[in-house]
Design a protein around this motif. Structure first.
Motif, PDB file in Angstrom:
ATOM      1  N   LEU A 134       0.587  -1.269  -0.137  1.00  0.00           N
ATOM      2  CA  LEU A 134       0.041   0.083   0.033  1.00  0.00           C
ATOM      3  C   LEU A 134       0.770   1.205  -0.305  1.00  0.00           C
ATOM      4  O   LEU A 134       0.041   2.084  -1.018  1.00  0.00           O
ATOM      5  N   ASN A 135       1.788   1.227   0.747  1.00  0.00           N
ATOM      6  CA  ASN A 135       2.605   2.453   0.312  1.00  0.00           C
ATOM      7  C   ASN A 135       3.092   3.263  -0.623  1.00  0.00           C
ATOM      8  O   ASN A 135       3.854   3.341  -1.352  1.00  0.00           O
ATOM      9  N   LEU A 136       3.997   1.549  -0.976  1.00  0.00           N
ATOM     10  CA  LEU A 136       4.159   1.311  -2.321  1.00  0.00           C
ATOM     11  C   LEU A 136       3.134   2.028  -3.783  1.00  0.00           C
ATOM     12  O   LEU A 136       2.875   2.800  -4.605  1.00  0.00           O
ATOM     13  N   VAL A 137       1.595   1.372  -3.818  1.00  0.00           N
ATOM     14  CA  VAL A 137       0.810   2.359  -4.205  1.00  0.00           C
ATOM     15  C   VAL A 137       0.833   3.829  -4.176  1.00  0.00           C
ATOM     16  O   VAL A 137       0.071   3.936  -5.274  1.00  0.00           O
ATOM     17  N   CYS A 138       1.102   4.011  -3.115  1.00  0.00           N
ATOM     18  CA  CYS A 138       0.822   5.709  -2.942  1.00  0.00           C
ATOM     19  C   CYS A 138       2.012   6.145  -3.553  1.00  0.00           C
ATOM     20  O   CYS A 138       1.562   7.760  -4.568  1.00  0.00           O
ATOM     21  N   LYS A 176       3.647   3.189  -8.087  1.00  0.00           N
ATOM     22  CA  LYS A 176       2.901   2.185  -8.720  1.00  0.00           C
ATOM     23  C   LYS A 176       3.362   1.218  -9.394  1.00  0.00           C
ATOM     24  O   LYS A 176       3.098  -0.078  -9.740  1.00  0.00           O
ATOM     25  N   ARG A 177       4.457   1.434 -10.084  1.00  0.00           N
ATOM     26  CA  ARG A 177       5.130  -0.022 -11.006  1.00  0.00           C
ATOM     27  C   ARG A 177       6.012  -0.578  -9.984  1.00  0.00           C
ATOM     28  O   ARG A 177       6.190  -1.935 -10.103  1.00  0.00           O
ATOM     29  N   ILE A 196      -4.564  -8.686  -8.074  1.00  0.00           N
ATOM     30  CA  ILE A 196      -5.847  -7.394  -7.276  1.00  0.00           C
ATOM     31  C   ILE A 196      -5.285  -5.876  -7.168  1.00  0.00           C
ATOM     32  O   ILE A 196      -4.950  -5.024  -7.135  1.00  0.00           O
ATOM     33  N   THR A 197      -3.440  -6.625  -6.777  1.00  0.00           N
ATOM     34  CA  THR A 197      -2.388  -5.731  -7.240  1.00  0.00           C
ATOM     35  C   THR A 197      -2.831  -5.047  -8.545  1.00  0.00           C
ATOM     36  O   THR A 197      -2.826  -2.840  -8.432  1.00  0.00           O
ATOM     37  N   GLY A 245      -4.959   0.710 -10.644  1.00  0.00           N
ATOM     38  CA  GLY A 245      -6.052   1.266 -11.785  1.00  0.00           C
ATOM     39  C   GLY A 245      -6.730   2.394 -11.930  1.00  0.00           C
ATOM     40  O   GLY A 245      -7.724   3.190 -12.505  1.00  0.00           O
ATOM     41  N   GLY A 246      -6.673   3.153 -10.035  1.00  0.00           N
ATOM     42  CA  GLY A 246      -7.421   4.587 -10.257  1.00  0.00           C
ATOM     43  C   GLY A 246      -6.158   5.711 -10.174  1.00  0.00           C
ATOM     44  O   GLY A 246      -5.713   5.943 -11.101  1.00  0.00           O
TER      45      GLY A 246
END
Length: 331
Positions: A226-230, A233-234, A323-324, A329-330
């Motif tokens: 989740l930290n990487l999503v923030c 994203k790659r 899932i990732t 995707g946002g």
């Protein structure tokens, strides 16, 4: 966990009903114990089974006699346990119960008991075999079945059991109770989803068993992702493929990972809707995620769909990748 105290405090109707059945020698041949995820359905089932076998009940299991201790260690040959949380319950498991109980009891009490935990994780062949076994109850054989979702249990099975439904304790009460026992707030908040009792949370941490280690690994993986999503994203995709996927092979571990991720998504939705969040120690991360993930409700629904497919031999790697990709995707 002191199950007798838990039943007296939080489930008094179940406590009184079972005690009355014992005193009047009117036990049912089969019990279905249901409750939301986190309620100790398995622990209650095992304790009530132990009560029937106990050498000195007063009125429920004493927890101190040699029989109680053997049941706790799962070293009592006339008690069979199959755990649908860890693996699918199959027809062969039901057949092994039938074959074992077709012979004379190994213990002098002559009582045989079987526990099937989370019967919603049972394949169709096993369900049909169980139904036939329940239709023709034999003397001194007792069944304790558990479920977190009665909607996924055949009505014909439900009708053949006496039902006990555990009422959920509020998460705020569980969290506060766990903190008062010395549990760190961050752990109390997340574990309150998995264990709806402060004493059980404390025991799990103190015992530091394999299940707790699996939970800690999943929690750290989710927070890292989740930290990487923030932030990148790659990198989130790369982290999933390199670090997460190789760790997840069993349905139990995959389910746990999705459950933890779902708790974060639920709180993102709470935060975005100006509702109170549960994971207060993760406030800063949740705020960042709320600005990065579009339509968190859709992501949560997708997670729940993925979880429901775990038992149909889906590829764990493909599921985790999906899932990732759905998460990023946002925005």
């Amino acid at each position: 966990m002191q199950i007798e105290n838990y039943l007296k405090k939080h489930q008094p109707v179940i406590y009184k009903t079972f005690v009355r059945s014992l005193e009047n020698d009117r036990l049912s041949h089969a019990y279905l114990i249901s409750g939301n995820p986190g309620t100790p359905v398995f622990e209650v089932a095992k304790f009530l089974a132990k009560t029937i076998l106990c050498d000195d009940p007063s009125p429920l299991a004493c927890d101190n006699c040699i029989t109680c201790l053997r049941v706790d260690d799962e070293n009592y040959p006339d008690l069979k346990i199959f755990n649908g949380e860890k693996s699918m319950i199959k027809k062969g498991d039901i057949a092994s119960i039938e074959q074992s109980f077709d012979k004379e009891a190994l213990e002098a009490k002559g009582i045989r008991i079987y526990i099937l935990h989370l019967i919603e994780n049972m394949n169709e062949e096993a369900t049909n075999s169980l139904l036939k076994f329940l239709e023709e109850p034999l003397p001194n054989i007792y069944a304790f079945l558990t479920t977190n979702n009665t909607n996924n249990v055949l009505p014909t099975i439900i009708s053949r059991c006496q039902g006990f439904t555990l009422k959920s304790v509020s998460r705020d009460e569980v969290i506060t109770g766990a903190i008062n026992l010395g549990v760190e707030q961050e752990e109390a908040e997340l574990l309150s989803f998995f264990y709806n009792d402060e004493n059980l949370i404390n025991e799990v941490i103190q015992n530091n068993n394999d299940d707790y280690q699996i939970y800690k690994k999943a929690k750290q993986n989710v927070i890292n992702l989740l930290n990487l999503v923030c932030d990148d994203k790659r990198e989130a995709i790369f982290y999933t493929q390199k670090d997460i996927i190789p760790q997840y092979k069993s349905a139990y571990e995959l389910r746990l990972y999705i459950d933890i991720l779902s708790q974060f998504l639920t709180d993102i939705i709470n935060y975005s809707s100006d509702n109170e969040i549960v994971l207060k120690c993760q406030h800063d991360l949740l705020v960042k995620l709320a600005s990065k993930i579009d339509r968190p409700s859709d992501v949560l629904i997708e997670l729940l769909k993925m979880k429901s497919q775990i038992n149909i031999n889906i590829n764990p790697g493909l599921m985790l990748d999906h899932i990732t990709l759905f998460l990023i995707g946002g925005k």
